[in-house]
Design a protein around this motif. Structure first.
Motif, short mmCIF file in Angstrom:
data_model
loop_
_atom_site.label_atom_id
_atom_site.label_comp_id
_atom_site.label_asym_id
_atom_site.label_seq_id
_atom_site.Cartn_x
_atom_site.Cartn_y
_atom_site.Cartn_z
N PHE A 85 -22.52 -33.70 17.54
CA PHE A 85 -23.41 -33.67 16.36
C PHE A 85 -23.67 -35.17 16.11
N LYS A 86 -24.91 -35.71 16.18
CA LYS A 86 -25.01 -37.23 15.93
C LYS A 86 -26.01 -37.48 14.63
N GLU A 87 -26.31 -36.54 13.81
CA GLU A 87 -26.98 -36.86 12.82
C GLU A 87 -26.18 -37.68 11.68
N SER A 88 -26.92 -38.74 10.80
CA SER A 88 -26.37 -39.40 9.78
C SER A 88 -26.11 -38.50 8.62
N GLY A 89 -24.87 -38.93 8.06
CA GLY A 89 -24.50 -38.47 6.67
C GLY A 89 -23.09 -38.45 6.66
N ASN A 90 -22.69 -37.45 5.75
CA ASN A 90 -21.12 -37.16 5.45
C ASN A 90 -20.64 -35.92 5.98
N TYR A 91 -19.47 -36.06 6.48
CA TYR A 91 -18.73 -34.81 6.89
C TYR A 91 -17.91 -34.44 5.66
N SER A 92 -18.24 -33.10 5.07
CA SER A 92 -17.40 -32.52 4.24
C SER A 92 -16.26 -31.42 4.36
N TYR A 114 -15.50 -37.97 5.38
CA TYR A 114 -15.91 -39.00 6.43
C TYR A 114 -17.35 -39.45 6.60
N LYS A 115 -17.74 -40.51 6.63
CA LYS A 115 -19.09 -40.95 6.88
C LYS A 115 -19.47 -40.93 8.36
N SER A 116 -20.50 -40.44 8.95
CA SER A 116 -20.82 -40.36 10.18
C SER A 116 -20.75 -41.66 10.82
N SER A 117 -21.09 -42.79 10.23
CA SER A 117 -20.95 -43.95 10.91
C SER A 117 -19.52 -44.22 11.40
N THR A 118 -18.63 -43.84 11.02
CA THR A 118 -17.21 -43.71 11.50
C THR A 118 -16.74 -42.80 12.25
N LYS A 119 -17.83 -42.07 12.84
CA LYS A 119 -17.20 -40.86 13.94
C LYS A 119 -17.24 -41.74 15.38
N PHE A 120 -16.42 -41.12 16.27
CA PHE A 120 -16.51 -41.61 17.65
C PHE A 120 -16.08 -40.56 18.40
N ASP A 121 -16.26 -40.94 19.84
CA ASP A 121 -16.01 -39.78 20.78
C ASP A 121 -14.41 -40.17 21.23
N SER A 122 -13.46 -39.26 20.87
CA SER A 122 -12.35 -39.40 21.22
C SER A 122 -11.80 -39.08 22.63
N SER A 123 -13.02 -38.18 23.34
CA SER A 123 -12.53 -37.67 24.66
C SER A 123 -11.53 -36.55 24.68
N TYR A 124 -11.28 -35.95 23.49
CA TYR A 124 -10.25 -34.97 23.37
C TYR A 124 -10.77 -33.48 22.90
N GLY A 125 -12.10 -33.58 22.47
CA GLY A 125 -12.67 -32.12 22.25
C GLY A 125 -12.82 -32.37 20.66
N TRP A 126 -12.41 -32.95 19.99
CA TRP A 126 -12.66 -32.79 18.64
C TRP A 126 -13.49 -34.12 17.92
N PRO A 127 -14.08 -33.79 16.90
CA PRO A 127 -14.57 -35.19 16.40
C PRO A 127 -13.34 -36.18 16.00
N ALA A 128 -13.80 -37.47 15.86
CA ALA A 128 -12.66 -38.27 15.55
C ALA A 128 -13.47 -39.39 14.67
N PHE A 129 -12.60 -40.04 13.76
CA PHE A 129 -13.15 -40.85 12.77
C PHE A 129 -12.30 -42.25 12.65
N ASN A 130 -12.93 -43.20 12.74
CA ASN A 130 -12.04 -44.40 12.41
C ASN A 130 -11.58 -44.77 10.97
N GLU A 131 -12.13 -44.21 10.05
CA GLU A 131 -11.61 -44.12 8.52
C GLU A 131 -12.16 -43.13 7.78
N ALA A 132 -11.57 -42.76 6.83
CA ALA A 132 -11.90 -41.65 5.75
C ALA A 132 -12.71 -42.32 4.62
N ILE A 133 -13.54 -41.55 4.04
CA ILE A 133 -13.89 -42.34 2.88
C ILE A 133 -12.92 -42.66 1.71
N PRO A 134 -12.74 -43.58 1.04
CA PRO A 134 -11.55 -44.09 0.60
C PRO A 134 -11.24 -43.05 -0.72
N GLY A 135 -9.70 -42.88 -0.72
CA GLY A 135 -9.39 -41.77 -1.37
C GLY A 135 -9.55 -40.50 -1.32
#
Length: 83
Positions: free
Chosen positions: A32-39, A48-69
């Motif tokens: 999934f590549k659309e902009s927005g938030n993952y809830s 998580y914000k979509s801007s922090t998502k990256f391909d981990s190559s493990y088969g699950w979405p991965a994120f560099n950081e969560a929305i604070p708190g």
């Protein structure tokens, strides 16, 4: 009180309430590549914000950081594969 089995799909229930994981490369958000938030599927809180998502190559979405708190980090010491 929420009836989790009635309000979640079977996979969501296994992941959110029993601590299991979905099979790699099977989730709807892997490519999934659309902009927005993952809830959270249970409470709808943005995690998580979509801007922090990256391909981990493990088969699950991965994120560099969560929305604070939004996410509490910890260790999982149990495995619920039989539930």
């Amino acid at each position: 009180m929420t009836n989790w089995k009635a309000s979640l799909t079977p996979t969501q229930y296994q992941v959110l309430r029993l601590g299991n994981t979905e099979r790699p490369y099977t989730g709807q958000y892997v490519n999934f590549k659309e902009s927005g938030n993952y809830s959270c599927s249970g409470c709808q809180i943005p995690l998580y914000k979509s801007s922090t998502k990256f391909d981990s190559s493990y088969g699950w979405p991965a994120f560099n950081e969560a929305i604070p708190g939004a996410v509490k980090r910890g260790r999982q010491f149990t495995w619920n594969a039989t539930k």
